[in-house]
Design a protein around this motif. Structure first.
Motif, PDB file in Angstrom:
ATOM      1  N   ALA A 173       7.286  -4.757   8.264  1.00 32.61           N
ATOM      2  CA  ALA A 173       8.196  -3.912   9.036  1.00 32.61           C
ATOM      3  C   ALA A 173       8.069  -4.173  10.530  1.00 32.61           C
ATOM      4  N   ARG A 174       6.847  -4.368  11.005  1.00 40.82           N
ATOM      5  CA  ARG A 174       6.612  -4.548  12.438  1.00 40.82           C
ATOM      6  C   ARG A 174       6.799  -5.999  12.882  1.00 40.82           C
ATOM      7  N   GLN A 232       0.829  -1.190   0.000  1.00 40.81           N
ATOM      8  CA  GLN A 232       0.000   0.000   0.000  1.00 40.81           C
ATOM      9  C   GLN A 232       0.872   1.251   0.000  1.00 40.81           C
ATOM     10  N   ASP A 233       0.792   2.000  -1.104  1.00 38.53           N
ATOM     11  CA  ASP A 233       1.526   3.265  -1.247  1.00 38.53           C
ATOM     12  C   ASP A 233       3.024   3.084  -0.966  1.00 38.53           C
ATOM     13  N   PRO A 288      10.466  -0.719   2.942  1.00 36.75           N
ATOM     14  CA  PRO A 288      10.000   0.459   2.202  1.00 36.75           C
ATOM     15  C   PRO A 288      10.370   1.762   2.889  1.00 36.75           C
ATOM     16  N   SER A 289      10.659   2.764   2.092  1.00 36.31           N
ATOM     17  CA  SER A 289      10.921   4.095   2.631  1.00 36.31           C
ATOM     18  C   SER A 289       9.626   4.750   3.092  1.00 36.31           C
ATOM     19  N   ALA A 290       8.524   4.345   2.467  1.00 37.98           N
ATOM     20  CA  ALA A 290       7.195   4.822   2.842  1.00 37.98           C
ATOM     21  C   ALA A 290       6.189   3.764   2.419  1.00 37.98           C
ATOM     22  N   GLY A 291       5.030   3.787   3.059  1.00 33.62           N
ATOM     23  CA  GLY A 291       4.007   2.806   2.749  1.00 33.62           C
ATOM     24  C   GLY A 291       4.151   1.557   3.597  1.00 33.62           C
ATOM     25  N   SER A 292       3.303   0.565   3.334  1.00 28.20           N
ATOM     26  CA  SER A 292       3.297  -0.655   4.145  1.00 28.20           C
ATOM     27  C   SER A 292       3.216  -1.894   3.271  1.00 28.20           C
ATOM     28  N   VAL A 293       3.823  -2.979   3.777  1.00 33.73           N
ATOM     29  CA  VAL A 293       3.793  -4.286   3.121  1.00 33.73           C
ATOM     30  C   VAL A 293       3.190  -5.276   4.115  1.00 33.73           C
ATOM     31  N   THR A 294       2.116  -5.940   3.718  1.00 37.94           N
ATOM     32  CA  THR A 294       1.444  -6.910   4.579  1.00 37.94           C
ATOM     33  C   THR A 294       1.479  -8.271   3.909  1.00 37.94           C
ATOM     34  N   VAL A 295       1.947  -9.276   4.645  1.00 38.11           N
ATOM     35  CA  VAL A 295       2.052 -10.644   4.125  1.00 38.11           C
ATOM     36  C   VAL A 295       1.123 -11.534   4.931  1.00 38.11           C
ATOM     37  N   ILE A 335       3.818   2.013  -5.353  1.00 36.08           N
ATOM     38  CA  ILE A 335       3.170   0.746  -5.708  1.00 36.08           C
ATOM     39  C   ILE A 335       1.977   0.538  -4.796  1.00 36.08           C
ATOM     40  N   ASP A 336       0.840   0.243  -5.385  1.00 36.74           N
ATOM     41  CA  ASP A 336      -0.357  -0.135  -4.630  1.00 36.74           C
ATOM     42  C   ASP A 336      -0.867  -1.437  -5.250  1.00 36.74           C
ATOM     43  N   LEU A 337      -0.804  -2.515  -4.486  1.00 35.79           N
ATOM     44  CA  LEU A 337      -0.959  -3.836  -5.084  1.00 35.79           C
ATOM     45  C   LEU A 337      -1.546  -4.822  -4.082  1.00 35.79           C
ATOM     46  N   THR A 338      -2.500  -5.609  -4.528  1.00 41.58           N
ATOM     47  CA  THR A 338      -3.023  -6.721  -3.731  1.00 41.58           C
ATOM     48  C   THR A 338      -2.885  -7.994  -4.555  1.00 41.58           C
ATOM     49  N   VAL A 339      -2.282  -9.014  -3.967  1.00 38.46           N
ATOM     50  CA  VAL A 339      -2.022 -10.264  -4.688  1.00 38.46           C
ATOM     51  C   VAL A 339      -2.588 -11.435  -3.885  1.00 38.46           C
ATOM     52  N   THR A 340      -3.520 -12.154  -4.470  1.00 39.04           N
ATOM     53  CA  THR A 340      -4.093 -13.340  -3.828  1.00 39.04           C
ATOM     54  C   THR A 340      -3.948 -14.601  -4.674  1.00 39.04           C
TER      55      THR A 340
END
Length: 274
Positions: free
Chosen positions: A96-97, A21-22, A83-90, A51-56
């Protein structure tokens, strides 16, 4: 054509998967190179995003020119790149967290297997991956032998990794990653260094994995367009952005036409300059 970055046709709504996301990735650089943009901070270069992307989808290929941002994109999925900005969720975890948990669920296969084979012999490398699930050394050794047999490496447990062929090393690296039971398997140009026979073996194996209990999703980068066309979904990356997003065969067709058009454009400019 699917809108770049949007859900591909048939993607199940609300399903667990990969979410960017972003996302932007900026790296230190004296000045942007050809086709690059300055980053958000002085002295940085933007190598990816936004990049704004959802992959299923179970199988996702990522293609594009060298330096386009393919490897940076997939390395976000197990926090090898942050990422320098935005979030990555797996699959519900923030990369990041929840980095440790994400890496436990995301297996990564590199182009050169020697980057990730860390033990002296094939058997020991598999055993290293089994330490969490097999506490007994005897159990680990038996499980490792079974995995080697399953991956066509039976009888090679005591063989030095440096005495294996390139194809055997890549199969071993893949077996070691799969031994950790990843939810997502990411492979960064996994067949680039292999001959044709081993290339086809590794490609067939990778494409067979999702939905068989080995992993839920496969994401791979490749320059082999026939391999990319077999993916359910394919992302074309150019200049750090998603230039096209669609089913494998359609995306490969789009990419071929785009490359040909750009080549013709360069040829036309050269002729005019003459």
């Amino acid at each position: 054509m699917t809108a770049p970055g949007g859900p591909a046709p048939g993607a199940p709504a609300g399903a667990d998967g990969l979410r960017l996301q972003d996302v932007v990735v900026d790296l230190p650089g004296a000045a942007p190179g050809p086709g690059q943009q300055p980053g958000g901070e002085p002295g940085t270069v933007r190598v990816l995003g936004p990049i704004d992307l959802t992959v299923t989808e179970p199988t996702v290929a990522v293609i594009g020119a060298n330096g386009s941002g393919k490897s940076t994109l997939v390395r976000l999925l197990n926090a090898l790149v942050v990422p320098s900005a935005g979030s990555v969720t797996v699959h519900g975890l923030d990369a990041a967290r929840d980095t440790t948990a994400v890496r436990a669920r995301t297996g990564f296969v590199f182009t050169d297997p020697l980057v990730q084979l860390v033990m002296p012999t094939a058997g020991e490398d598999i055993e290293l991956s089994l330490r969490r699930t097999h506490r007994s050394r005897a159990d680990r050794r038996a499980a490792a032998a079974a995995l080697l047999e399953e991956h066509g490496l039976g009888g090679l447990a005591h063989r030095s990794i440096y005495d294996l062929s390139g194809g055997q090393r890549q199969r071993l690296a893949l077996a070691s990653v799969l031994a950790t039971d990843p939810v997502v398997l990411v492979a960064d140009e996994p067949t680039t260094l292999l001959d044709l026979d081993w290339t086809l073996q590794v490609q067939d194996l990778l494409l067979s994995l999702p939905g068989t209990g080995h992993c839920a999703q496969l994401v791979y980068t490749t320059h082999d367009l026939d391999f990319a066309a077999q993916a359910e979904r394919c992302l074309v990356v150019a200049g750090g952005r998603i230039a096209h997003d669609g089913p494998g065969p359609d995306a490969v067709h789009w990419y071929r036409r785009d490359v040909q058009a750009r080549r013709q454009g360069r040829t036309g400019r050269t002729e005019r300059e003459r």
